[in-house]
Design an enzyme around this catalytic site. Structure first.
Site, PDB file in Angstrom:
ATOM      1  N   ILE B 197      53.231  86.158  -3.663  1.00 37.19           N
ATOM      2  CA  ILE B 197      54.739  85.577  -3.608  1.00 37.19           C
ATOM      3  C   ILE B 197      55.461  85.800  -5.138  1.00 37.19           C
ATOM      4  CG2 ILE B 197      56.555  84.114  -3.040  1.00 37.19           C
ATOM      5  CD1 ILE B 197      54.918  84.564  -0.610  1.00 37.19           C
ATOM      6  N   LYS B 232      52.697  72.287 -15.667  1.00 36.35           N
ATOM      7  CA  LYS B 232      54.237  71.864 -15.814  1.00 36.35           C
ATOM      8  C   LYS B 232      54.751  71.498 -17.049  1.00 36.35           C
ATOM      9  CE  LYS B 232      53.042  70.734 -11.055  1.00 36.35           C
ATOM     10  NZ  LYS B 232      52.474  69.788 -10.209  1.00 36.35           N
ATOM     11  N   GLU B 270      52.421  70.579  -2.479  1.00 37.51           N
ATOM     12  CA  GLU B 270      52.667  71.442  -3.338  1.00 37.51           C
ATOM     13  C   GLU B 270      53.209  72.642  -2.473  1.00 37.51           C
ATOM     14  OE1 GLU B 270      50.966  70.278  -7.520  1.00 37.51           O
ATOM     15  OE2 GLU B 270      50.269  72.268  -6.626  1.00 37.51           O
ATOM     16  N   GLU B 282      48.929  73.428  -2.117  1.00 37.31           N
ATOM     17  CA  GLU B 282      47.923  72.544  -1.932  1.00 37.31           C
ATOM     18  C   GLU B 282      48.151  71.380  -1.899  1.00 37.31           C
ATOM     19  OE1 GLU B 282      46.204  74.054  -5.990  1.00 37.31           O
ATOM     20  OE2 GLU B 282      46.511  72.028  -6.368  1.00 37.31           O
ATOM     21  N   ASN B 284      47.497  67.616  -3.212  1.00 34.02           N
ATOM     22  CA  ASN B 284      46.933  66.798  -4.483  1.00 34.02           C
ATOM     23  C   ASN B 284      46.864  65.294  -3.974  1.00 34.02           C
ATOM     24  OD1 ASN B 284      46.853  68.846  -6.525  1.00 34.02           O
ATOM     25  ND2 ASN B 284      49.021  68.478  -6.916  1.00 34.02           N
ATOM     26  N   ARG B 286      46.331  62.459  -5.024  1.00 30.97           N
ATOM     27  CA  ARG B 286      46.474  61.385  -6.217  1.00 30.97           C
ATOM     28  C   ARG B 286      47.792  61.203  -6.685  1.00 30.97           C
ATOM     29  NH1 ARG B 286      47.943  65.129  -9.919  1.00 30.97           N
ATOM     30  NH2 ARG B 286      46.801  66.933  -9.699  1.00 30.97           N
TER      31      ARG B 286
END
Lengths: 137, 443
Positions: B197, B232, B270, B282, B284, B286
């Site tokens: 993408i 990030k 995400e 994905e 995460n 946590r």
């Protein structure tokens, strides 16, 4: 410093030369698949107090090594329990650290006199904590 | 037990203190003078500087938890936070792992499995393949998907084991190098393919789920301002210029997916988005580095919520009770040289002045004289600005960054200011190509 491709013996020799000409006492190099640690004896830490009528002018050197914990756990003295001041004539198990149900021996790593038992029997110890001080002189 | 270091260890310690929970910190030898060590009720050294021998030293960490009588382990982010085996070992020793169940961590940690589970839950995923057995299989799949394609490691993360393939003649070489890199980094060389993408936005949704099946979302964060390494730099909540329909679809997908996998505790899904289309990337399992922006707009302490949920408490609120107010932006202040490929900086911080005033929050472990060991992540501080509007939050963040002084190491403060001042960021129209392009034009 040694080149990456030199043989281990060669590297150790060159590290020993480096130590003998510097104020550094211990060098540890870690790379994937290889760990080298080279040390020299620390300087005089303890010297007996001289009395007024002591005829000696040079103090007797005590070369003291700290035996440290390399894991976290409960420190137990082995039986018969080692004593401060005791002379160890050869390598001997002095204690063990119990962690996750496994006992890991703590050895004297050679002869020497126990200057101090630095951790309390039955107490938790952290990584790097001094367990025994041994005079190797 | 706080099984981490740096700012997140302090963050967890603060939540525990406010809850009246005693804390035990673990630390490596070079971290002995760290703030998280000083502020915890007890602290144990678990190894020397290198991460595998200290913050990933599971026997020493578990042993510390047991001999200090801990009830639970908060893993923070990074290190052991998404290690399913560690979560299992905690449970085996009667310790509560503050996070989801080990089986969920394992399923979401394997990207190909996570994608399949999400697809089954009706969540949009990027068109692609399952695990590829051979190069020939990869070549055939790439032809069907259409170039360019993205070859990805199923165990991957942080851009490792990932290759963009533009042409069929490049598949074999990319397959070999991605397999080798993934094998070396994750001890798992398995790969899969996705359609590439081009320059999407990275938008993620925060969820909280209790052990009784209740799941809520706490809105989204736009994390599209990423370094070329996909790490990030600036994050904000809510995401700007997102249609109500797209926003709502993202939130619904996140809740549905979390319900489907039997998720518990705090988690983040995400997504890559382009226009109004969103694809699951994905999950995460946590707390995220950028969680404070969500806390600012929702007024909820996510770390406290993690601890409450792990203690078996119900959420105690439903989705309609959660209302986002205002806008929050986070800037990551890293010890890095942005003009030298973000080379990490180690050394001693000689002087520190952090900003204050209305709407500003700084999460940091820094103090004057603190040393920055070479072994760990380069994050020094997270500056977070809140405003009633996005414009107010940007103005506050700019003011806060200009107030900040960190001497002794190079930081990303200047770069964050450039991002905030850029036309694209101001307009809220930027994608993951924005920062690499800005850096390219600046060098």
């Amino acid at each position: 410093m040694p080149s990456q491709g030199s043989l281990p013996a060669d590297r150790i020799r060159r590290l020993a030369e480096f130590l003998s000409t510097s104020d550094v006492f211990r060098v540890r190099i870690e790379r994937p698949g290889e760990e080298i640690e080279v040390g020299r004896r620390p300087p005089l830490l303890y010297a007996p107090a001289g009395s007024a009528d002591d005829v000696r002018t040079e103090p007797v050197a005590l070369r003291v090594d700290a035996i440290k914990a390399d894991l976290v756990g409960i420190f137990h003295l082995s039986r018969p329990a080692p004593l401060e001041g005791e002379l160890l004539e050869e390598d001997r198990e002095l204690a063990f650290i119990e962690a996750l149900g496994i006992r890991t021996p703590v050895r004297s790593l050679g002869a020497g006199r126990i200057v101090a038992i630095a951790s309390q029997d039955g107490a938790p110890v952290e990584y790097g904590q001094s367990l025994f001080l041994l005079d190797r002189g | 037990m706080i099984a981490n270091r740096g700012e997140i260890a302090l963050r967890i310690n603060r939540a525990c203190q406010e809850l009246g929970v005693r804390t035990v910190a673990v630390f490596s030898e070079p971290d002995r003078e760290s703030l998280h060590v000083r502020q915890a009720d007890e602290a144990f050294c678990v190894g020397p500087g290198p991460v595998p021998r200290s913050y990933l030293n599971i026997p020493n960490i578990i042993s510390t938890a047991l001999i200090t009588g801990c009830d639970a382990v908060h893993p923070g982010y990074g290190f052991l936070a998404e290690n399913a085996r560690f979560a299992e070992i905690c449970a085996d020793h009667g310790l509560v792992f503050i996070g989801p169940r080990p089986s969920v961590i394992a399923a979401m940690g394997d990207k190909a499995t996570a994608k399949r589970v999400m697809h089954e839950a009706g969540v949009a995923t990027i068109p692609g393949t399952d695990i590829l057995a051979t190069v020939a299989e990869a070549e055939n799949a790439a032809e069907k998907l259409g170039y360019p394609v993205l070859l990805k490691a199923t165990a991957g993360g942080g851009g490792k084991g990932m290759r963009v393939v533009e042409r069929s003649e490049d598949v074999e070489r990319a397959f070999a190098s991605a397999t080798a890199e993934s094998e070396a980094s994750f001890k798992d060389g398995r790969l899969y393919l996705e359609r590439l993408i081009s320059n999407p936005r990275h938008i993620e949704v925060q969820v909280l789920a209790d052990e009784f099946g209740a799941v809520v979302h706490l809105g989204e964060r736009d994390c599209s301002a990423q370094k070329p390494s996909h790490q990030k730099l600036v994050e904000e909540s809510p995401a700007p210029n997102l249609s109500a329909r797209a926003r709502s679809a993202l939130h619904d997908m996140a809740v549905r997916a979390s319900e489907r996998v039997g998720y518990t505790n705090a988690g983040t899904l995400e997504f890559l988005t382009t226009g109004d289309d969103a694809y699951f990337m994905e999950m995460n399992t946590r707390i995220q580095v950028e969680h404070p922006v969500t806390e600012m707009v929702y007024g909820i302490d996510l770390v406290k919520e993690q601890i409450r949920i792990a203690a078996g408490e119900a959420l105690g609120y439903v989705q309609r009770d959660l209302v986002a107010r205002g806008h929050a932006i986070e800037c990551r202040i890293n010890a890095e040289d942005p003009r030298n490929n973000f080379a990490p900086q180690a050394g001693t911080v000689t002087n520190v002045v952090f900003p204050g005033g209305p709407g500003i929050r700084v999460d940091t472990h820094l103090y004057p004289g603190a040393s920055i060991p070479p072994y760990y992540d380069s994050l020094l501080a997270k500056a977070v600005a809140y405003g009633d509007t996005r414009e107010a939050a940007i103005a506050r963040m700019e003011r806060a960054l200009r107030e900040t002084v960190i001497e002794g190491v190079q930081t990303t403060i200047g770069l964050c200011l450039e991002v905030l001042a850029s036309r694209e960021f101001r307009a809220g129209r930027y994608d993951i190509g924005f920062l690499p392009s800005m850096l390219g034009s600046a060098v």
